[in-house]
Scaffold this active site. Structure first.
Site, mmCIF file in Angstrom:
data_model
loop_
_atom_site.group_PDB
_atom_site.id
_atom_site.type_symbol
_atom_site.label_atom_id
_atom_site.label_comp_id
_atom_site.label_asym_id
_atom_site.label_seq_id
_atom_site.Cartn_x
_atom_site.Cartn_y
_atom_site.Cartn_z
ATOM 1 N N HIS A 161 5.398 8.454 10.959
ATOM 2 C CA HIS A 161 4.343 8.148 11.921
ATOM 3 C C HIS A 161 4.704 8.746 13.283
ATOM 4 O O HIS A 161 5.859 8.682 13.718
ATOM 5 C CB HIS A 161 4.197 6.634 12.103
ATOM 6 C CG HIS A 161 3.574 5.931 10.935
ATOM 7 N ND1 HIS A 161 3.062 6.579 9.839
ATOM 8 C CD2 HIS A 161 3.370 4.597 10.710
ATOM 9 C CE1 HIS A 161 2.573 5.676 8.985
ATOM 10 N NE2 HIS A 161 2.752 4.486 9.490
ATOM 11 N N LYS A 206 -3.008 -5.426 15.329
ATOM 12 C CA LYS A 206 -1.608 -5.737 15.013
ATOM 13 C C LYS A 206 -0.684 -5.200 16.101
ATOM 14 O O LYS A 206 0.215 -5.894 16.577
ATOM 15 C CB LYS A 206 -1.210 -5.118 13.668
ATOM 16 C CG LYS A 206 -1.810 -5.776 12.440
ATOM 17 C CD LYS A 206 -1.437 -4.952 11.206
ATOM 18 C CE LYS A 206 -2.251 -5.328 10.002
ATOM 19 N NZ LYS A 206 -2.002 -4.420 8.856
ATOM 20 N N ARG A 255 3.034 -6.770 -14.851
ATOM 21 C CA ARG A 255 2.794 -5.455 -15.459
ATOM 22 C C ARG A 255 3.965 -4.486 -15.232
ATOM 23 O O ARG A 255 4.078 -3.479 -15.939
ATOM 24 C CB ARG A 255 1.493 -4.840 -14.936
ATOM 25 C CG ARG A 255 1.457 -4.509 -13.471
ATOM 26 C CD ARG A 255 0.110 -3.882 -13.073
ATOM 27 N NE ARG A 255 0.041 -3.623 -11.649
ATOM 28 C CZ ARG A 255 -0.344 -4.517 -10.748
ATOM 29 N NH1 ARG A 255 -0.720 -5.726 -11.127
ATOM 30 N NH2 ARG A 255 -0.395 -4.201 -9.460
ATOM 31 N N SER A 256 4.816 -4.799 -14.252
ATOM 32 C CA SER A 256 5.982 -3.943 -14.001
ATOM 33 C C SER A 256 7.256 -4.494 -14.623
ATOM 34 O O SER A 256 8.299 -3.820 -14.617
ATOM 35 C CB SER A 256 6.198 -3.773 -12.495
ATOM 36 O OG SER A 256 5.111 -3.106 -11.897
ATOM 37 N N GLN A 312 -0.672 8.500 11.833
ATOM 38 C CA GLN A 312 0.093 7.797 10.813
ATOM 39 C C GLN A 312 -0.013 8.437 9.428
ATOM 40 O O GLN A 312 -1.093 8.789 8.958
ATOM 41 C CB GLN A 312 -0.350 6.326 10.755
ATOM 42 C CG GLN A 312 -0.025 5.594 12.054
ATOM 43 C CD GLN A 312 -0.445 4.138 12.047
ATOM 44 O OE1 GLN A 312 -0.955 3.629 13.036
ATOM 45 N NE2 GLN A 312 -0.226 3.430 10.951
ATOM 46 N N CYS A 326 4.744 -1.201 10.844
ATOM 47 C CA CYS A 326 5.583 -0.005 10.989
ATOM 48 C C CYS A 326 5.350 0.711 12.316
ATOM 49 O O CYS A 326 6.309 1.130 12.983
ATOM 50 C CB CYS A 326 5.344 0.952 9.822
ATOM 51 S SG CYS A 326 3.605 1.261 9.459
ATOM 52 N N GLY A 359 7.441 -0.692 -5.723
ATOM 53 C CA GLY A 359 6.643 0.026 -4.745
ATOM 54 C C GLY A 359 7.485 0.956 -3.890
ATOM 55 O O GLY A 359 8.718 0.952 -3.957
ATOM 56 N N ALA A 360 6.810 1.748 -3.053
ATOM 57 C CA ALA A 360 7.519 2.724 -2.221
ATOM 58 C C ALA A 360 8.504 2.038 -1.284
ATOM 59 O O ALA A 360 9.655 2.472 -1.138
ATOM 60 C CB ALA A 360 6.514 3.556 -1.426
ATOM 61 N N VAL A 361 8.083 0.946 -0.641
ATOM 62 C CA VAL A 361 8.970 0.245 0.288
ATOM 63 C C VAL A 361 10.052 -0.507 -0.475
ATOM 64 O O VAL A 361 11.216 -0.526 -0.063
ATOM 65 C CB VAL A 361 8.171 -0.699 1.198
ATOM 66 C CG1 VAL A 361 9.110 -1.552 2.060
ATOM 67 C CG2 VAL A 361 7.227 0.090 2.098
ATOM 68 N N ARG A 386 -5.173 7.952 10.846
ATOM 69 C CA ARG A 386 -4.487 8.398 9.636
ATOM 70 C C ARG A 386 -4.568 9.922 9.573
ATOM 71 O O ARG A 386 -5.658 10.501 9.737
ATOM 72 C CB ARG A 386 -5.127 7.783 8.391
ATOM 73 C CG ARG A 386 -4.339 8.017 7.114
ATOM 74 C CD ARG A 386 -3.075 7.181 7.071
ATOM 75 N NE ARG A 386 -3.340 5.759 6.918
ATOM 76 C CZ ARG A 386 -2.412 4.816 7.053
ATOM 77 N NH1 ARG A 386 -1.157 5.148 7.334
ATOM 78 N NH2 ARG A 386 -2.731 3.541 6.929
#
Length: 339
Positions: free
Chosen positions: A242, A213, A40-41, A156, A129, A13-15, A235
């Site tokens: 952000h 959060k 699957r990865s 964000q 984040c 993933g991106a992170v 968003r």
């Protein structure tokens, strides 16, 4: 001192990819780095240092012999696999929301509450984040003048939602420029050339979970339940970074100049604030950077002891991957890893 074996869960993933890059760039002293993801990865390659890592399927047995696991694979995955990792003797730094408000789990931003890693029992939570960048800027101000109330509005980037959202913004912009009705799949409405005042689902009092959060996590990280926080999270059609408009009310008198001076010396903060020269933080300057950028520091004369701040940071970098690696560095420094 022995070097730890490190696993990155959610490495595709991106992170997860940013975690691998951050481990490499900060020269984290790992004896081995293991990339884990879903079945699957498994078998795919992810870049690391001068080569590649082959992704392994994450199973309950994946953490045997692993000293530290950086998780960025979603809350449900963390709930399933983090206990297995801890049972194997591994310390977990989890980037999801699964453990953040658990009273037995520290919620840590190293510039703010580094000593909270001391009482972990196997899992340490990485905050949201948008919360991370805000508290990095607020903590030195709170220490100096004591915060009473915070009103924050966020702007964000779509990368906070993940790779599919990045692709959706890119696709919608291209479709609109070509006269095609944009496909809406990830968000409830079109994000291209638009702003969505909804991040996550609505909950009590019509606050979204993202807003809740920020409210709850701020008090836990700062260690002060008396700080009142209200948030509106939005968003915006930005890929990375952000931005936050933050209004702060203090117990004691403070000037913009005094706040600027304190923030200039604060760890992890870069003051970028000269309106006369059109100098203020923007997402395009924060992308790929480690620091939390603060500008537009000015008095709020509508309340006693009030200030306005504009705070910008890379949500994938400091807002996720870097903060997790900094926690790992703290654990190593404090001898909290069983290596």
């Amino acid at each position: 001192m022995s070097k730890p074996v490190v696993a990155v869960a959610g490495a595709t993933g991106a992170v997860g990819r940013e975690m691998l890059k951050t481990l490499e760039q900060r020269d984290f002293p790992a004896s081995e780095v293991i990339a884990l993801a879903s079945s699957r990865s498994a078998g795919t390659k992810v870049p690391f240092k001068d080569g590649e890592l082959t992704v392994r399927e994450m199973t309950p047995e994946s953490f045997k012999g692993v000293d530290l696991a950086l998780f960025s694979a979603g809350g449900a995955t963390s709930k399933t696999f983090a206990p297995h990792a801890v049972a194997s003797g591994c310390v977990v730094v989890d980037n999801s929301s699964a453990w953040r408000m658990d009273p037995k789990v520290p919620l840590v931003v190293p510039e703010v509450n580094p000593d909270d890693v001391d009482w972990h029992t196997g899992i340490i939570a990485n905050p949201n984040c948008s919360t991370i960048q805000m508290v990095v800027a607020l903590k030195p101000l709170h220490d100096a003048w004591t915060i009473k109330r915070v009103v924050v509005s966020t702007y964000q980037a779509v990368s906070g939602t993940g790779q599919k959202a990045i692709e959706e913004l890119d696709r919608q912009v291209r479709q609109m420029f070509n006269g095609i009705d944009p496909e809406v799949k990830v968000y409830p409405h079109r994000i291209a050339f638009n702003c969505l005042p909804q991040i996550d689902v609505f909950s009590l009092g019509d606050y979204t979970f993202e807003e809740i959060k920020m409210i709850k996590e701020t008090a836990k990280i700062m260690g002060d339940e008396s700080i009142k926080v209200t948030a509106t999270t939005v968003r915006v059609p930005v890929f990375y970074g952000h931005s936050e408009s933050v209004n702060v009310e203090f117990e004691k008198p403070v000037t913009a100049g005094e706040a600027r001076a304190v923030l200039s010396q604060a760890p992890g903060v870069q003051v970028y604030d000269n309106p006369g020269e059109k100098m203020y933080p923007m997402p395009i300057m924060a992308a790929g950077e480690d620091e939390v950028f603060v500008g537009r520091i000015r008095q709020d004369d509508t309340v006693d002891n009030g200030l306005n701040l504009w705070i910008v940071a890379d949500n994938i970098r400091k807002g996720a991957a870097l903060n997790a690696v900094q926690i790992a560095e703290l654990l190593l420094k404090k001898g909290k890893l069983k290596v």
